[in-house]
Design a protein around this motif. Structure first.
Motif, PDB file in Angstrom:
ATOM      1  N   MET A 143      30.112  30.375  36.447  1.00  0.00           N
ATOM      2  CA  MET A 143      29.000  30.723  37.317  1.00  0.00           C
ATOM      3  C   MET A 143      29.406  31.728  38.392  1.00  0.00           C
ATOM      4  N   ASN A 144      30.566  32.320  38.261  1.00  0.00           N
ATOM      5  CA  ASN A 144      30.965  33.359  39.216  1.00  0.00           C
ATOM      6  C   ASN A 144      30.839  34.733  38.550  1.00  0.00           C
ATOM      7  N   GLN A 145      30.744  35.764  39.361  1.00  0.00           N
ATOM      8  CA  GLN A 145      30.651  37.148  38.887  1.00  0.00           C
ATOM      9  C   GLN A 145      29.463  37.331  37.938  1.00  0.00           C
TER      10      GLN A 145
ATOM     11  N   TYR B 248      33.112  39.568  30.550  1.00  0.00           N
ATOM     12  CA  TYR B 248      33.352  40.218  31.831  1.00  0.00           C
ATOM     13  C   TYR B 248      34.388  41.339  31.726  1.00  0.00           C
ATOM     14  N   GLN B 249      35.435  41.121  30.929  1.00  0.00           N
ATOM     15  CA  GLN B 249      36.473  42.141  30.803  1.00  0.00           C
ATOM     16  C   GLN B 249      35.916  43.467  30.292  1.00  0.00           C
TER      17      GLN B 249
ATOM     18  N   CYS C 196      27.190  33.454  33.703  1.00  0.00           N
ATOM     19  CA  CYS C 196      28.028  34.606  34.025  1.00  0.00           C
ATOM     20  C   CYS C 196      28.903  35.009  32.846  1.00  0.00           C
ATOM     21  N   THR C 197      29.425  34.026  32.114  1.00  0.00           N
ATOM     22  CA  THR C 197      30.191  34.301  30.894  1.00  0.00           C
ATOM     23  C   THR C 197      29.808  33.277  29.835  1.00  0.00           C
ATOM     24  N   GLY C 198      30.211  33.561  28.598  1.00  0.00           N
ATOM     25  CA  GLY C 198      29.919  32.648  27.507  1.00  0.00           C
ATOM     26  C   GLY C 198      30.615  31.317  27.629  1.00  0.00           C
TER      27      GLY C 198
END
Length: 473
Positions: free
Chosen positions: A391-393, A59-60, A385-387
């Motif tokens: 489950m957000n963003q 995400y970053q 949503c990320t590794g």
């Protein structure tokens, strides 16, 4: 019908309108229609193409914050003025399509945070259905209802078409039928080719049949009818004259489209070759190219109007990763370990290139409203949503469908909803069910709910999941 039937005699007013199926009813001259019976002409053909990839994102390195906009408020920013260097590292390959992108940051997959099973299984089952995952003993979780591609296919598919394509490099299911059963993938380029062209390639030395001859004469017929419209318009007055002039101009556009469409080859191309072996790093890229090319051909020739491509199979050598397991050693550590972060950033940059290649393929084909990309809603999504299994963003990029959504924007939602989950509470933005509703409605489905009607917030209040997602148009 033979070629001789297409010779163009002089046509009276009614006969020349009927020559293209444009009888008086189709022309919709206002003065000739009963009061209250007037209707708008049908809109463009609606198409949906989804690219699904795995392991969420970093995400970053995916998000963008032009002008250092804040995290805790909703906002949006135009993409058109941003330089390539101002795009995030992962999304930078898409800079050339920035005016046709809609990047959605902050939408949550609340339904994937609530069942307490393996998040990968939850994600696959819920990301395109909005339902709660249904655990399967000894197997992969199923969904509680249909996926968005099947909902859309039920609206846009015509008799004789392939209702939808599900194509994969090798992945768990994303597509589910009305009962939540996983739909099978096409996993081999030759299998996809055979589904689209069961009779194989056409002999180029074969003489043209009547249909080919008719297609070759379409442009001249359109030109004739346009001339007749031009001659008829001065003899009419008021709203009828305006309508005839509008149809004359539409026929001019149609003539240009036919010239462009003549360059589209809707006959079977040569069969795809076997490509490099699995051990060759080019194996992944060869399959991605064949799947993209054949899917674009299927959409452009109206063989189908809905497709899901699931791209997986990237290996360490593709992403400059040291020895180790991409899933456990890198994806799971991508927000904390610098090496893992760069490895998975490289991973998602390759998928951004895949998405760009899909957009470029669609954009190279003339369409009803510009190019096939303008007439197709293309969505890049993920099962997580990320590794680290958040489950957000949810990282969502949409493109095309310029007559449905307002593109050229980056839209951010703050994480104001605290979702109550089995593994703990998680702040999220609006539930992704509402995005699925927006997609369904853009494709013509008259529905207000996809998947769950609500999810539970901290404090045991309910967050509605119905209705369209705001700020997309």
């Amino acid at each position: 019908m033979t070629a001789s039937n297409l010779r163009a005699p002089r046509l009276r007013r009614r006969s020349f309108l009927g020559g293209l199926g444009l009888g008086l009813g189709a022309l919709c001259l206002p003065s000739l229609m009963p009061r209250g019976a007037r209707a708008e002409p049908p809109g463009p053909v609606k198409r949906l193409l989804m690219l699904m990839t795995e392991h969420g994102t970093v995400y970053q390195n995916w998000r963008m914050r032009p002008g250092n906009l804040p995290e805790d408020t909703d906002w949006e920013a135009p993409l058109g003025a941003l330089a390539e260097a101002e795009f995030s590292e992962i999304l930078r390959p898409l800079h050339g399509f920035r005016d046709r992108l809609l990047v959605l940051d902050g939408v949550g997959m609340a339904t994937g945070h609530m069942t307490g099973i393996n998040e990968h299984e939850e994600g696959h089952a819920t990301c395109l259905t909005g339902t709660l995952a249904q655990p399967v003993d000894g197997g992969v979780a199923l969904a509680g209802g249909p996926s968005i591609d099947q909902i859309v296919a039920g609206v846009v598919a015509e008799p004789g078409q392939i209702a939808s394509l599900q194509v994969s490099h090798g992945s768990w299911a994303y597509s589910f039928d009305a009962g939540g059963k996983a739909l099978p993938w096409i996993e081999d380029p030759w299998q996809l080719y055979s589904k689209l062209f069961p009779n194989g390639p056409v002999d180029p030395n074969e003489p043209p049949d009547d249909l080919k001859t008719i297609r070759n004469r379409q442009s001249s017929v359109v030109s004739l009818v346009r001339e007749q419209y031009h001659a008829l318009a001065p003899k009419m007055s008021g709203e009828d004259k305006l309508k005839v002039e509008q149809h004359r101009d539409l026929l001019h556009s149609l003539g240009q489209q036919l010239e462009n469409l003549a360059n589209i080859v809707c006959e079977a191309p040569a069969e795809p070759d076997g490509g490099p072996p699995w051990e060759d790093p080019q194996f992944y890229f060869h399959r991605a190219q064949v799947f993209t090319t054949l899917t674009t051909l299927a959409l452009s020739c109206d063989m189908t109007r809905v497709a899901v491509l699931a791209f997986s199979g990237l290996r360490n050598e593709h992403v400059s990763a040291p020895p180790g397991d991409l899933h456990n050693d890198y994806a799971h550590q991508a927000s904390s370990d610098p090496t893992a972060m760069q490895v998975m950033t490289n991973y998602h940059k390759i998928h951004a290139e895949d998405f760009k290649n899909i957009l470029a393929a669609l954009d190279a084909v003339p369409g009803d409203n510009g190019t096939l990309l303008d007439d197709t809603l293309v969505v890049w999504g993920n099962e997580l949503c990320t590794g680290e299994h958040s489950m957000n963003q949810w990282p969502i990029v949409m493109a095309g469908a310029t007559h449905h959504f307002k593109t050229g924007r980056y839209v951010r939602w703050a994480q104001k909803n605290i979702i109550k989950g089995t593994w703990g509470d998680e702040p999220q933005g609006p539930p992704h069910n509402r995005l699925l509703v927006s997609i369904a409605r853009a494709m013509g489905a008259d529905i207000d709910q996809v998947g769950e009607a609500s999810v539970t917030l901290k404090g045991d209040t309910q967050l509605p999941c119905t209705g369209e997602l705001d700020r997309l148009t």
